[in-house]
Design a protein around this motif. Sequence first.
Motif, PDB file in Angstrom:
ATOM      1  N   ARG A 122       0.836  -1.210   0.000  1.00 22.82           N
ATOM      2  CA  ARG A 122       0.000   0.000   0.000  1.00 22.82           C
ATOM      3  C   ARG A 122       0.867   1.255   0.000  1.00 22.82           C
ATOM      4  N   GLN A 126       1.184   4.101  -3.133  1.00 23.65           N
ATOM      5  CA  GLN A 126       1.069   5.563  -3.012  1.00 23.65           C
ATOM      6  C   GLN A 126       2.288   6.251  -3.616  1.00 23.65           C
ATOM      7  N   ARG A 131      -1.893   7.869  -5.290  1.00 27.93           N
ATOM      8  CA  ARG A 131      -3.234   7.659  -4.752  1.00 27.93           C
ATOM      9  C   ARG A 131      -3.127   6.453  -3.836  1.00 27.93           C
ATOM     10  N   SER A 132      -4.156   6.233  -3.005  1.00 27.84           N
ATOM     11  CA  SER A 132      -4.083   5.040  -2.166  1.00 27.84           C
ATOM     12  C   SER A 132      -4.656   3.857  -2.937  1.00 27.84           C
ATOM     13  N   GLU A 134      -6.650   1.516  -1.797  1.00 29.24           N
ATOM     14  CA  GLU A 134      -8.074   1.305  -1.532  1.00 29.24           C
ATOM     15  C   GLU A 134      -8.944   2.319  -2.293  1.00 29.24           C
ATOM     16  N   GLU A 135      -8.375   3.506  -2.497  1.00 28.95           N
ATOM     17  CA  GLU A 135      -9.074   4.547  -3.255  1.00 28.95           C
ATOM     18  C   GLU A 135      -9.294   4.072  -4.692  1.00 28.95           C
ATOM     19  N   ALA A 138     -11.792   1.165  -4.781  1.00 28.67           N
ATOM     20  CA  ALA A 138     -13.164   1.667  -4.629  1.00 28.67           C
ATOM     21  C   ALA A 138     -13.644   2.345  -5.906  1.00 28.67           C
ATOM     22  N   ARG A 146     -16.988  -4.399  -4.852  1.00 28.92           N
ATOM     23  CA  ARG A 146     -16.431  -3.262  -4.115  1.00 28.92           C
ATOM     24  C   ARG A 146     -16.537  -3.502  -2.619  1.00 28.92           C
ATOM     25  N   SER A 154      -7.556  -3.344   2.455  1.00 30.30           N
ATOM     26  CA  SER A 154      -7.279  -2.396   3.541  1.00 30.30           C
ATOM     27  C   SER A 154      -6.975  -3.077   4.863  1.00 30.30           C
TER      28      SER A 154
ATOM     29  N   SER B 155      -8.325   2.794   6.484  1.00 28.80           N
ATOM     30  CA  SER B 155      -7.743   3.497   5.349  1.00 28.80           C
ATOM     31  C   SER B 155      -6.322   3.963   5.651  1.00 28.80           C
ATOM     32  N   TYR B 156      -5.537   4.018   4.612  1.00 26.02           N
ATOM     33  CA  TYR B 156      -4.187   4.560   4.708  1.00 26.02           C
ATOM     34  C   TYR B 156      -4.163   5.640   3.626  1.00 26.02           C
ATOM     35  N   ARG B 157      -4.635   6.825   4.013  1.00 19.77           N
ATOM     36  CA  ARG B 157      -4.880   7.864   3.015  1.00 19.77           C
ATOM     37  C   ARG B 157      -3.589   8.365   2.381  1.00 19.77           C
ATOM     38  N   TYR B 158      -3.685   8.658   1.108  1.00 18.11           N
ATOM     39  CA  TYR B 158      -2.572   9.327   0.431  1.00 18.11           C
ATOM     40  C   TYR B 158      -2.466  10.737   1.000  1.00 18.11           C
ATOM     41  N   GLU B 162      -1.290  16.420  -4.475  1.00 23.38           N
ATOM     42  CA  GLU B 162      -1.969  16.363  -5.772  1.00 23.38           C
ATOM     43  C   GLU B 162      -3.489  16.361  -5.629  1.00 23.38           C
ATOM     44  N   GLU B 188     -21.487   5.522  -1.862  1.00 21.49           N
ATOM     45  CA  GLU B 188     -20.650   6.512  -2.530  1.00 21.49           C
ATOM     46  C   GLU B 188     -20.185   7.584  -1.545  1.00 21.49           C
ATOM     47  N   ARG B 191     -17.537   5.829   0.476  1.00 18.48           N
ATOM     48  CA  ARG B 191     -16.318   5.634  -0.315  1.00 18.48           C
ATOM     49  C   ARG B 191     -15.514   6.935  -0.399  1.00 18.48           C
ATOM     50  N   THR B 195     -11.875   7.090   1.551  1.00 23.30           N
ATOM     51  CA  THR B 195     -10.693   6.715   0.766  1.00 23.30           C
ATOM     52  C   THR B 195      -9.940   7.896   0.156  1.00 23.30           C
ATOM     53  N   ARG B 196     -10.590   9.007  -0.106  1.00 22.46           N
ATOM     54  CA  ARG B 196      -9.894  10.110  -0.782  1.00 22.46           C
ATOM     55  C   ARG B 196      -8.910  10.791   0.160  1.00 22.46           C
ATOM     56  N   SER B 197      -7.859  11.364  -0.416  1.00 18.35           N
ATOM     57  CA  SER B 197      -6.879  12.085   0.398  1.00 18.35           C
ATOM     58  C   SER B 197      -7.523  13.349   0.960  1.00 18.35           C
TER      59      SER B 197
END
Lengths: 315, 315
Positions: A122, A126, A131-132, A134-135, A138, A146, A154, B155-158, B162, B188, B191, B195-197
């Motif tokens: 993971r 990145q 991007r991650s 899992e992102e 998804a 999904r 994750s 989650s392991y967010r980015y 960017e 949604e 998600r 997941t998003r940074s």
Amino acid sequence: MSTISVAVSVPSPAEDCEQLRKAFQGWGTNEGLIISILAHRSAAQRRQIRDAYAQAHSEDLLKALDKELTRDFEKAVLLWILDPPERDAVLANEALKKWSPGNRALIEIAVTRTADEMFAVRRAYQGRFKRSLEEDVAAHTNGDFRKLLVPLVSSYRYEGPEVNASLAKSEAKILHEKINEKAYGHEEIIRILTTRSKAQLFATFNDYNNGFGHPINKDLKSDPKDDFLFALRAIMRCIICPERYLEKVIRLAINKMGTDECALTRVITTRAEVNMKHIKEIYYKRNSVRLDHALKKDTTGDYEDFLVALIGQDA
Amino acid sequence: MSTISVAVSVPSPAEDCEQLRKAFQGWGTNEGLIISILAHRSAAQRRQIRDAYAQAHSEDLLKALDKELTRDFEKAVLLWILDPPERDAVLANEALKKWSPGNRALIEIAVTRTADEMFAVRRAYQGRFKRSLEEDVAAHTNGDFRKLLVPLVSSYRYEGPEVNASLAKSEAKILHEKINEKAYGHEEIIRILTTRSKAQLFATFNDYNNGFGHPINKDLKSDPKDDFLFALRAIMRCIICPERYLEKVIRLAINKMGTDECALTRVITTRAEVNMKHIKEIYYKRNSVRLDHALKKDTTGDYEDFLVALIGQDA
């Protein structure tokens, strides 16, 4: 156990780089020389060669190889050169870019790696794709897939030996109920498969078998063509015995009309230094043919030579 | 910025241990002495003291403190002594053991920590509780909360800068549609938030505000008593400005009929060495009262002295 053969004393990374450079020069490329070096160096040694090459020639070795090699051989060498977490990240990204419900690469990576290996994937994902993982999972998948795949990639599973016997019993019952109702995408099935430790799941699957008289995998075969059922079975098989699962991936890749080079390259480059010896043994038992013999029959040229070098020519 | 004051030159860990030992001996405990040492040592120094104490007295300092102290003061000191990831793991576990939809500690931890800090919490959780955090979250929660909280803690967010502007626009639209349909637990929404940074979510929330004429948070207030809506708003607020969110947690903990010591202790022990200075500034602006004055009014005894030492007595 690893199947690559690395000499006790190997040339220095600088010497290897010089030899690789020679292999790239003149008319045509000396693929044999490239294989004789790269297929016989450990991951740490390949990393040193890559670093030394960048320093000596101001060019990434990957770029140089990309210019010199072609097709399946190129793809295999480029994957092989990468650090293991980066390689898995690239494979996961490829699987996502052309994702279809029949794609099993993501499950294979997420379930057969250890918790820490998967976390390194993971992190590498990145670093490379900004991007991650899992992102992207998804964003590229939907529906039940999904719901299943996001927690699968994750999770950071507990890996200790502790097992809660009464929990195994109660969750075997939940799995049986939901499977009986054909509620295969039910959140309880997904929760159990994606969060419980492998030791705990072993106990749960055993309880299922003992309590209901047949293995859980058998009960997920009601529709052999259903990709989601196949995915659930793949997860369970990767947990129960990853080597047996990967033997089957290789077997199907070889037996297919037109070899599935993608799957073959993936399993061999990622497992050669991990548990390929065990996979080979299972392959021989299951097929009565040695894997190197099967590969020689089914692949050709430099690609054949490279794969055979990675899995070794012993029984 | 940190609010604890640590002298440039502090006694050695062995000397600190001797003083602590003295504080424990004789009739009654010398709480003032304990505070004067522990509230003025950094996390690394406290770890050294804990190690030195175990070596010198064959007893975990936590156990010794547990015997000597009581009630809110004890709880605060015991949390303070832990390494930050272990402390968060303990807080997450406590939140799960008595989990109710109104509990926000888990969201606070999962969203205000960095990706690597949160991963360290998951690792510490396994070390201490022999299960994974996501496993316990999945087992203790249900319904929409489970769908939200499992990916939130996994989650392991980015964390790169960017931002994909067209993605922000399209996802702002998705959020608006689902909120309009009152489909707050829609996959949604979950998600996108999980997941998003954070940088990407900032852009999405800004697009929402610009495109639809009001902040997304406002649109999630249709039912102020709905715990799930509150949870979604808490996640957004922790992303947009964690210090502002935490100021509110402290404010509500103080203003409540009967102080909420649990929340107060949690925020102060976990943030004192991180961003408490900023939280204090926001507190002063918002309440026209300095936080240390408010604490003195609202708490008593050793607990009061300890919290005030952690947040400092400057404006």
